[in-house]
Design an enzyme around this catalytic site. Sequence first.
Site, mmCIF file in Angstrom:
data_model
loop_
_atom_site.group_PDB
_atom_site.id
_atom_site.type_symbol
_atom_site.label_atom_id
_atom_site.label_comp_id
_atom_site.label_asym_id
_atom_site.label_seq_id
_atom_site.Cartn_x
_atom_site.Cartn_y
_atom_site.Cartn_z
ATOM 1 N N CYS A 1 37.440 50.531 39.859
ATOM 2 C CA CYS A 1 36.648 49.678 38.958
ATOM 3 C C CYS A 1 35.817 48.688 39.773
ATOM 4 O O CYS A 1 34.605 48.570 39.565
ATOM 5 C CB CYS A 1 37.574 48.912 38.004
ATOM 6 S SG CYS A 1 38.317 49.957 36.732
ATOM 7 N N GLU B 1 33.616 41.088 33.687
ATOM 8 C CA GLU B 1 33.953 40.659 35.051
ATOM 9 C C GLU B 1 32.837 39.807 35.637
ATOM 10 O O GLU B 1 31.657 40.103 35.477
ATOM 11 C CB GLU B 1 34.183 41.891 35.939
ATOM 12 C CG GLU B 1 35.395 42.712 35.552
ATOM 13 C CD GLU B 1 36.711 41.995 35.809
ATOM 14 O OE1 GLU B 1 36.714 40.984 36.546
ATOM 15 O OE2 GLU B 1 37.736 42.437 35.250
ATOM 16 N N HIS C 1 36.219 45.052 31.597
ATOM 17 C CA HIS C 1 37.513 45.716 31.455
ATOM 18 C C HIS C 1 37.996 45.652 30.005
ATOM 19 O O HIS C 1 37.764 44.685 29.298
ATOM 20 C CB HIS C 1 38.553 45.063 32.372
ATOM 21 C CG HIS C 1 38.642 45.695 33.715
ATOM 22 N ND1 HIS C 1 38.317 45.036 34.884
ATOM 23 C CD2 HIS C 1 39.009 46.951 34.096
ATOM 24 C CE1 HIS C 1 38.487 45.850 35.915
ATOM 25 N NE2 HIS C 1 38.905 47.021 35.470
ATOM 26 N N ARG D 1 46.247 50.812 45.383
ATOM 27 C CA ARG D 1 47.697 50.849 45.204
ATOM 28 C C ARG D 1 48.152 52.288 44.923
ATOM 29 O O ARG D 1 49.263 52.681 45.250
ATOM 30 C CB ARG D 1 48.052 49.939 44.022
ATOM 31 C CG ARG D 1 49.495 49.599 43.811
ATOM 32 C CD ARG D 1 49.601 48.677 42.582
ATOM 33 N NE ARG D 1 48.809 49.163 41.458
ATOM 34 C CZ ARG D 1 49.207 50.115 40.590
ATOM 35 N NH1 ARG D 1 50.389 50.693 40.712
ATOM 36 N NH2 ARG D 1 48.423 50.497 39.582
#
Lengths: 215, 215, 215, 215
Positions: free
Chosen positions: D141, D78, D165, D88
């Site tokens: 994350c 990342e 990831h 979510r």
Amino acid sequence: MKILVSGFDPFGGEKVNPAIEAVKKLPNKINGATVKWVEIPTVFYESADVLEKSIENFKPDAVLCIGQAGGRSAITPERVAINQDDARIPDNKGQQPIDKIIREDGEAAYFSTLPIKAMVEAIKKEGIPASVSNTAGTFVCNHLMYQVLYLVERKFPDTKAGFMHIPFLTEQVVDKTDTPAMSLSDITRGIEAAIGAIVDYNSKEDLKIVGGEIS
Amino acid sequence: MKILVSGFDPFGGEKVNPAIEAVKKLPNKINGATVKWVEIPTVFYESADVLEKSIENFKPDAVLCIGQAGGRSAITPERVAINQDDARIPDNKGQQPIDKIIREDGEAAYFSTLPIKAMVEAIKKEGIPASVSNTAGTFVCNHLMYQVLYLVERKFPDTKAGFMHIPFLTEQVVDKTDTPAMSLSDITRGIEAAIGAIVDYNSKEDLKIVGGEIS
Amino acid sequence: MKILVSGFDPFGGEKVNPAIEAVKKLPNKINGATVKWVEIPTVFYESADVLEKSIENFKPDAVLCIGQAGGRSAITPERVAINQDDARIPDNKGQQPIDKIIREDGEAAYFSTLPIKAMVEAIKKEGIPASVSNTAGTFVCNHLMYQVLYLVERKFPDTKAGFMHIPFLTEQVVDKTDTPAMSLSDITRGIEAAIGAIVDYNSKEDLKIVGGEIS
Amino acid sequence: MKILVSGFDPFGGEKVNPAIEAVKKLPNKINGATVKWVEIPTVFYESADVLEKSIENFKPDAVLCIGQAGGRSAITPERVAINQDDARIPDNKGQQPIDKIIREDGEAAYFSTLPIKAMVEAIKKEGIPASVSNTAGTFVCNHLMYQVLYLVERKFPDTKAGFMHIPFLTEQVVDKTDTPAMSLSDITRGIEAAIGAIVDYNSKEDLKIVGGEIS
């Protein structure tokens, strides 16, 4: 020339079926041919009975059945239908055949007798993605395509027939992340273009039979 | 209220950019607000200069920049722009910055000051797929979003600003198997709905500032 | 019991074909059955000739042909092969048949005579994604599946036969963004599980024939 | 040199988290550096507390946090973490922050201080797909990546940190049609290659500081 176009009613929990929505919007005349449509129940065998009656009444030169293939991003004329029902979900009457033969006296498969590659080109010329598909699945779409080709072979030898899948409508995927879709107006234009290709192909066939001028 | 909408010119070998095509089709008034558009060159820094001049001239209450995100199937208001240019392909002037900071004196990132979740809901209400995106990439789209938020923070404190990505147009993917797309008319309706949400949000903000009646 | 497993050589610009790589790694014995493998050229007709000779020599009870389906994320036993060659790219001898019938005296299609659903279950039990596929395409994979089923029907009536597609190897997609793949070791375990299911199925068939104890 | 690698425990209904599974399989030494791992709860803030304590105890030169990005087909270092929690689904303690700032006194975003492009190249050299990602999402994350970069900036200025990831494990997608995945052994090899790149990069940095021989 007369073209019969069929579209399914909604199934699998969807409220609309783009197939019948689009078919209803078709003009009555395409490239000089008369176009009629019929709504088909998403039900094994019954779907074929309804279509058979429409063919008997209208006596079309060509039959184009339309069905929804959720998840595809292009309009896809189908190459072949196979003699097999294998349903992942029940049809609209609750039937869920697993690995069943459709017609004991039928071929293992029937190939579309419509000009599928010319249909693809005609749709793409309209700026709409299209490609030939090699599987109509094993649900009612494949069932209807198989049945109509079985029928024309035996009862309506002068009629061409085939099937074409269309994507989800845009409004069907509002909450389905990453699922491709197409607007109703593009789907309708795509079907119209495909029918145009069928009419053109048929005219050349006629000429060939009458006079032989066209190779 | 006044809204400035920007759209990029074509890049990366594409002949059209749905961003500017859709933006040009917007009505002049949406929910009572005046809408103006500006075409932006797909060029690092120059894009920001053009937009800055438009903001100076038009003095909008809100700026919504539109860009193409080929491969996405939904309209995606962007949450954040980062202080980084990293170009996979050259821009329209041949510049291809790799891992460059955009503004030495800028924040590491700026968050959209537009109501991105209300925009998503408004677009979905129109039957068009939408979701919040957490990355505008590192090409000119992110660059412009970063720059406009940097600018409004320093020079135009009363102006809200943000960015929204739209999918490929249907006609752009005719030969790209499996790539999702959206019709120009759906994209335009989606942008219109998003602007409607910005206007509604702003009206409530105004009330809040003036009279405090709305929590 | 004897099982013949075939795998294609590389094609379409790929340096390896996971099909033959995986097949070479299979053990000689699976669930008590003897396993032999043969490498097949990715060439229309020639592929079938090579396989036919192997069947004549080895006299297997079952033939499982393996091919690569780049872009699929699961191992997919094929349900059906169709009487049609339609090549998007040339085969390894430069042949590129378009809409050609494979065998004038063959059926329109042949269904796999292997237990495709039991194979899917066996592969999934190993923790590897699998599902039945309804199309083997129209390239050499479908060609070979069609031919082997044509052959067993006519020349080797006691032999079961079918085809199974496998994904790209992980190392094949290093530069292909968003393309799913599978490790060689998972592919090999998946094929081994599928062969296990074929052996188990065959044993039950044998019992049925001999003693009738199993319904 | 000392490297701390973190992996999350399972969340979102999954039984395993490939992050911690892979991390546990890493060797103790990579390119001469000592590697230690720590399991992190998938919980906002608590995750950061656990990691902070590990950093205090182990005093690593670099921290590489690993998390699962279901649906991605490549390993993705990342680039950036943003100052925003927007969940979510609930975390493993039932917390579901919506549009919350992580640290009032933190930057809008922090960029990874690990050599993300060298890590990508090292992973690809192992035959495993990899690419830089520009979003770590807005769940735990991103939270952990933001927090570790906030921490190293303030408390551990000599420590490099970042996040990577990884895809679903193959066995996680057995029933998820069309979802890409990667084998545990490939994921582990990919993480090992990324750590190798971090060690190499750090050695060059050290030389540069000490003697300046390397540009």
